[in-house]
Design a protein around this motif. Structure first.
Motif, PDB file in Angstrom:
ATOM      1  N   VAL A 181       1.886  18.631   0.560  1.00 42.01           N
ATOM      2  CA  VAL A 181       0.671  18.360  -0.220  1.00 42.01           C
ATOM      3  C   VAL A 181      -0.611  18.666   0.557  1.00 42.01           C
ATOM      4  CG1 VAL A 181      -0.635  16.595  -1.488  1.00 42.01           C
ATOM      5  CG2 VAL A 181       1.872  16.536  -1.515  1.00 42.01           C
ATOM      6  N   VAL A 182      -0.781  18.015   1.695  1.00 36.13           N
ATOM      7  CA  VAL A 182      -2.088  18.028   2.360  1.00 36.13           C
ATOM      8  C   VAL A 182      -2.431  19.408   2.924  1.00 36.13           C
ATOM      9  CG1 VAL A 182      -3.502  16.968   4.178  1.00 36.13           C
ATOM     10  CG2 VAL A 182      -1.892  15.563   2.872  1.00 36.13           C
ATOM     11  N   ARG A 183      -1.539  19.984   3.725  1.00 38.63           N
ATOM     12  CA  ARG A 183      -1.855  21.295   4.321  1.00 38.63           C
ATOM     13  C   ARG A 183      -2.091  22.379   3.269  1.00 38.63           C
ATOM     14  NH1 ARG A 183      -1.536  21.223   9.767  1.00 38.63           N
ATOM     15  NH2 ARG A 183      -0.033  19.726  10.595  1.00 38.63           N
ATOM     16  N   PRO A 184      -1.195  22.510   2.279  1.00 37.63           N
ATOM     17  CA  PRO A 184      -1.434  23.547   1.259  1.00 37.63           C
ATOM     18  C   PRO A 184      -2.772  23.350   0.542  1.00 37.63           C
ATOM     19  CG  PRO A 184       0.809  22.686   1.078  1.00 37.63           C
ATOM     20  CD  PRO A 184       0.119  21.846   2.081  1.00 37.63           C
ATOM     21  N   ALA A 185      -3.120  22.106   0.220  1.00 38.43           N
ATOM     22  CA  ALA A 185      -4.370  21.860  -0.518  1.00 38.43           C
ATOM     23  C   ALA A 185      -5.577  22.178   0.355  1.00 38.43           C
ATOM     24  CB  ALA A 185      -4.422  20.410  -0.986  1.00 38.43           C
ATOM     25  N   LEU A 186      -5.537  21.754   1.617  1.00 36.41           N
ATOM     26  CA  LEU A 186      -6.676  22.037   2.506  1.00 36.41           C
ATOM     27  C   LEU A 186      -6.809  23.541   2.734  1.00 36.41           C
ATOM     28  CD1 LEU A 186      -6.385  19.181   5.179  1.00 36.41           C
ATOM     29  CD2 LEU A 186      -8.010  19.320   3.282  1.00 36.41           C
ATOM     30  N   ALA A 187      -5.679  24.226   2.798  1.00 36.62           N
ATOM     31  CA  ALA A 187      -5.707  25.684   2.999  1.00 36.62           C
ATOM     32  C   ALA A 187      -6.397  26.387   1.834  1.00 36.62           C
ATOM     33  CB  ALA A 187      -4.285  26.219   3.185  1.00 36.62           C
ATOM     34  N   GLU A 188      -6.314  25.771   0.659  1.00 34.31           N
ATOM     35  CA  GLU A 188      -6.996  26.326  -0.515  1.00 34.31           C
ATOM     36  C   GLU A 188      -8.438  25.855  -0.609  1.00 34.31           C
ATOM     37  OE1 GLU A 188      -5.129  25.707  -4.341  1.00 34.31           O
ATOM     38  OE2 GLU A 188      -3.158  26.074  -3.438  1.00 34.31           O
ATOM     39  N   GLY A 189      -8.881  25.103   0.385  1.00 33.83           N
ATOM     40  CA  GLY A 189     -10.260  24.626   0.392  1.00 33.83           C
ATOM     41  C   GLY A 189     -10.505  23.438  -0.526  1.00 33.83           C
ATOM     42  N   LYS A 190      -9.425  22.758  -0.908  1.00 32.32           N
ATOM     43  CA  LYS A 190      -9.566  21.627  -1.835  1.00 32.32           C
ATOM     44  C   LYS A 190     -10.018  20.351  -1.126  1.00 32.32           C
ATOM     45  CE  LYS A 190      -7.006  22.913  -5.699  1.00 32.32           C
ATOM     46  NZ  LYS A 190      -7.294  22.557  -7.073  1.00 32.32           N
ATOM     47  N   LEU A 191     -10.578  19.479  -1.928  1.00 28.73           N
ATOM     48  CA  LEU A 191     -10.863  18.121  -1.480  1.00 28.73           C
ATOM     49  C   LEU A 191      -9.577  17.311  -1.690  1.00 28.73           C
ATOM     50  CD1 LEU A 191     -12.688  15.643  -0.818  1.00 28.73           C
ATOM     51  CD2 LEU A 191     -13.344  15.633  -3.245  1.00 28.73           C
ATOM     52  N   VAL A 192      -9.115  16.664  -0.626  1.00 29.73           N
ATOM     53  CA  VAL A 192      -7.894  15.859  -0.719  1.00 29.73           C
ATOM     54  C   VAL A 192      -8.269  14.390  -0.502  1.00 29.73           C
ATOM     55  CG1 VAL A 192      -5.600  15.414   0.276  1.00 29.73           C
ATOM     56  CG2 VAL A 192      -6.484  17.762   0.163  1.00 29.73           C
ATOM     57  N   ILE A 193      -7.811  13.528  -1.410  1.00 30.71           N
ATOM     58  CA  ILE A 193      -8.109  12.102  -1.287  1.00 30.71           C
ATOM     59  C   ILE A 193      -6.794  11.335  -1.271  1.00 30.71           C
ATOM     60  CG2 ILE A 193      -9.325  10.121  -2.278  1.00 30.71           C
ATOM     61  CD1 ILE A 193     -11.267  12.070  -3.594  1.00 30.71           C
ATOM     62  N   SER A 194      -6.486  10.740  -0.135  1.00 29.32           N
ATOM     63  CA  SER A 194      -5.191  10.072   0.024  1.00 29.32           C
ATOM     64  C   SER A 194      -5.331   8.554   0.094  1.00 29.32           C
ATOM     65  CB  SER A 194      -4.490  10.592   1.288  1.00 29.32           C
ATOM     66  OG  SER A 194      -3.184  10.060   1.388  1.00 29.32           O
ATOM     67  N   ASP A 195      -4.552   7.874  -0.765  1.00 31.96           N
ATOM     68  CA  ASP A 195      -4.449   6.417  -0.754  1.00 31.96           C
ATOM     69  C   ASP A 195      -3.458   6.073   0.358  1.00 31.96           C
ATOM     70  OD1 ASP A 195      -3.969   3.750  -1.272  1.00 31.96           O
ATOM     71  OD2 ASP A 195      -3.422   4.032  -3.373  1.00 31.96           O
ATOM     72  N   ARG A 196      -3.947   5.622   1.478  1.00 33.10           N
ATOM     73  CA  ARG A 196      -3.229   5.391   2.741  1.00 33.10           C
ATOM     74  C   ARG A 196      -2.904   6.715   3.427  1.00 33.10           C
ATOM     75  NH1 ARG A 196      -2.383   0.341   3.655  1.00 33.10           N
ATOM     76  NH2 ARG A 196      -1.881  -1.148   2.015  1.00 33.10           N
ATOM     77  N   TYR A 197      -2.856   6.632   4.765  1.00 33.75           N
ATOM     78  CA  TYR A 197      -2.595   7.812   5.591  1.00 33.75           C
ATOM     79  C   TYR A 197      -2.284   7.284   7.001  1.00 33.75           C
ATOM     80  CZ  TYR A 197      -3.456  12.675   7.125  1.00 33.75           C
ATOM     81  OH  TYR A 197      -3.345  13.937   7.638  1.00 33.75           O
ATOM     82  N   SER A 198      -2.506   8.064   8.039  1.00 39.01           N
ATOM     83  CA  SER A 198      -2.015   7.687   9.372  1.00 39.01           C
ATOM     84  C   SER A 198      -2.538   6.338   9.885  1.00 39.01           C
ATOM     85  CB  SER A 198      -2.309   8.781  10.391  1.00 39.01           C
ATOM     86  OG  SER A 198      -3.592   9.296  10.226  1.00 39.01           O
ATOM     87  N   ASP A 199      -3.771   5.967   9.517  1.00 40.88           N
ATOM     88  CA  ASP A 199      -4.281   4.678  10.003  1.00 40.88           C
ATOM     89  C   ASP A 199      -3.438   3.509   9.502  1.00 40.88           C
ATOM     90  OD1 ASP A 199      -6.695   5.502  11.534  1.00 40.88           O
ATOM     91  OD2 ASP A 199      -7.321   6.280   9.583  1.00 40.88           O
ATOM     92  N   SER A 200      -2.758   3.685   8.343  1.00 33.36           N
ATOM     93  CA  SER A 200      -1.857   2.624   7.861  1.00 33.36           C
ATOM     94  C   SER A 200      -0.747   2.405   8.879  1.00 33.36           C
ATOM     95  CB  SER A 200      -1.225   2.997   6.514  1.00 33.36           C
ATOM     96  OG  SER A 200      -2.130   2.818   5.452  1.00 33.36           O
ATOM     97  N   ARG A 201      -0.230   3.500   9.424  1.00 34.55           N
ATOM     98  CA  ARG A 201       0.825   3.374  10.430  1.00 34.55           C
ATOM     99  C   ARG A 201       0.298   2.629  11.660  1.00 34.55           C
ATOM    100  NH1 ARG A 201       1.716   6.700   7.488  1.00 34.55           N
ATOM    101  NH2 ARG A 201       1.104   8.569   8.572  1.00 34.55           N
ATOM    102  N   TYR A 202      -0.848   3.072  12.163  1.00 32.96           N
ATOM    103  CA  TYR A 202      -1.375   2.448  13.386  1.00 32.96           C
ATOM    104  C   TYR A 202      -1.633   0.961  13.148  1.00 32.96           C
ATOM    105  CZ  TYR A 202      -2.347   7.424  14.142  1.00 32.96           C
ATOM    106  OH  TYR A 202      -2.240   8.788  14.225  1.00 32.96           O
ATOM    107  N   ALA A 203      -2.187   0.640  11.977  1.00 35.14           N
ATOM    108  CA  ALA A 203      -2.571  -0.749  11.716  1.00 35.14           C
ATOM    109  C   ALA A 203      -1.360  -1.642  11.409  1.00 35.14           C
ATOM    110  CB  ALA A 203      -3.572  -0.809  10.563  1.00 35.14           C
ATOM    111  N   TYR A 204      -0.424  -1.153  10.585  1.00 33.05           N
ATOM    112  CA  TYR A 204       0.716  -1.994  10.173  1.00 33.05           C
ATOM    113  C   TYR A 204       1.852  -1.963  11.192  1.00 33.05           C
ATOM    114  CZ  TYR A 204      -0.897  -2.825   5.332  1.00 33.05           C
ATOM    115  OH  TYR A 204      -1.590  -3.228   4.216  1.00 33.05           O
ATOM    116  N   GLN A 205       2.245  -0.766  11.622  1.00 28.40           N
ATOM    117  CA  GLN A 205       3.428  -0.699  12.493  1.00 28.40           C
ATOM    118  C   GLN A 205       3.122  -1.210  13.904  1.00 28.40           C
ATOM    119  OE1 GLN A 205       3.485   1.410   9.613  1.00 28.40           O
ATOM    120  NE2 GLN A 205       5.009  -0.159   9.178  1.00 28.40           N
ATOM    121  N   SER A 206       1.846  -1.249  14.297  1.00 27.99           N
ATOM    122  CA  SER A 206       1.511  -1.913  15.563  1.00 27.99           C
ATOM    123  C   SER A 206       1.917  -3.376  15.489  1.00 27.99           C
ATOM    124  CB  SER A 206      -0.001  -1.891  15.821  1.00 27.99           C
ATOM    125  OG  SER A 206      -0.449  -0.627  16.066  1.00 27.99           O
TER     126      SER A 206
END
Ligand code: TYD
Length: 205
Positions: A72-97
């Protein structure tokens, strides 16, 4: 441009995500989420429900992130799209810590190292913050909650998020999740438009 929405369970970020669909429809963004819409995301949901070993769960979340980036993310950014993600890597850092405390010596470092070098850092992250009591009243009754959705966990998770926001003030915008949901959505939509206009957030390939 990659925008992420973060916050503890009950902080209203999924409601915000839905509101942005309407407010930003003219920009034709790609709306996405973690855990994602692939079978890897389904495996993560199963792991959460079954409360498996925390290292297994954490690595599944990372696997889900990899699948999310690739499909999802790489292909969309490659097309110059705006990507809006509900949760992402900070969820891992915050929860899995929190879930890996006492299991892995330096959980946050370990989690960040797992992302370094291949993951994509968001251009902008909106962090929805609210009192833990309020978050808990917004969640399902105690018996029906996921294992993360406990006071002790959510308190630590939110403190982690706030520390990240302090460390990276140029990426994070802290949003008062106690405001009216319309006001929050309009503020965030406006901030995203401003970022796009200023162009300073354009991703260099
Ligand atoms: P959530 O966004 O709440 O999904 P849903 O709305 O389908 O319940 O995410 C599920 C839970 O997973 C939530 O409690 C947060 C947690 N989570 C992590 O612990 N680490 C992660 O990396 C992600 C993406 C979510």
């Amino acid at each position: 441009m990659l925008v992420t929405l973060e916050g503890i369970d009950g902080s209203g970020k999924s409601t915000l995500h839905a509101a942005l669909r309407e407010l930003l429809a003219d920009l034709d963004p790609v709306f996405t989420r973690e855990p994602g819409a692939t079978w890897v995301g389904d495996a993560v949901r199963r792991a959460i429900a079954e409360q498996i070993d925390p290292v297994t769960e954490a690595t599944l979340f990372v696997a889900d992130h990899a699948a999310h980036l690739a499909t999802v993310v790489r292909p969309a950014l490659a097309e110059g799209k705006l990507v809006i993600s509900d949760r992402y890597s900070d969820s891992r850092y915050a929860y899995q810590s929190v879930t890996l405390q006492g299991i892995i010596p330096e959980p946050e470092q370990w989690l960040r190292a797992m992302h370094n070098g291949w993951s994509i850092i968001p251009d902008r992250t909106f962090l929805c913050v609210l009192p833990i009591d309020e978050a808990l009243t917004r969640l399902k009754p105690a018996g029906a909650r996921e294992h993360f959705e406990k006071r002790e966990v959510l308190e630590k998770v939110q403190n982690n998020y706030l520390a990240y926001a302090r460390n990276e003030p140029s990426r994070f915008v802290v949003v008062d999740a106690m405001l009216e949901k319309e006001a929050i959505a309009e503020f965030v939509a406006g901030a995203i438009r401003q970022d796009l206009k200023s162009g300073k957030k354009k991703r260099k390939k």
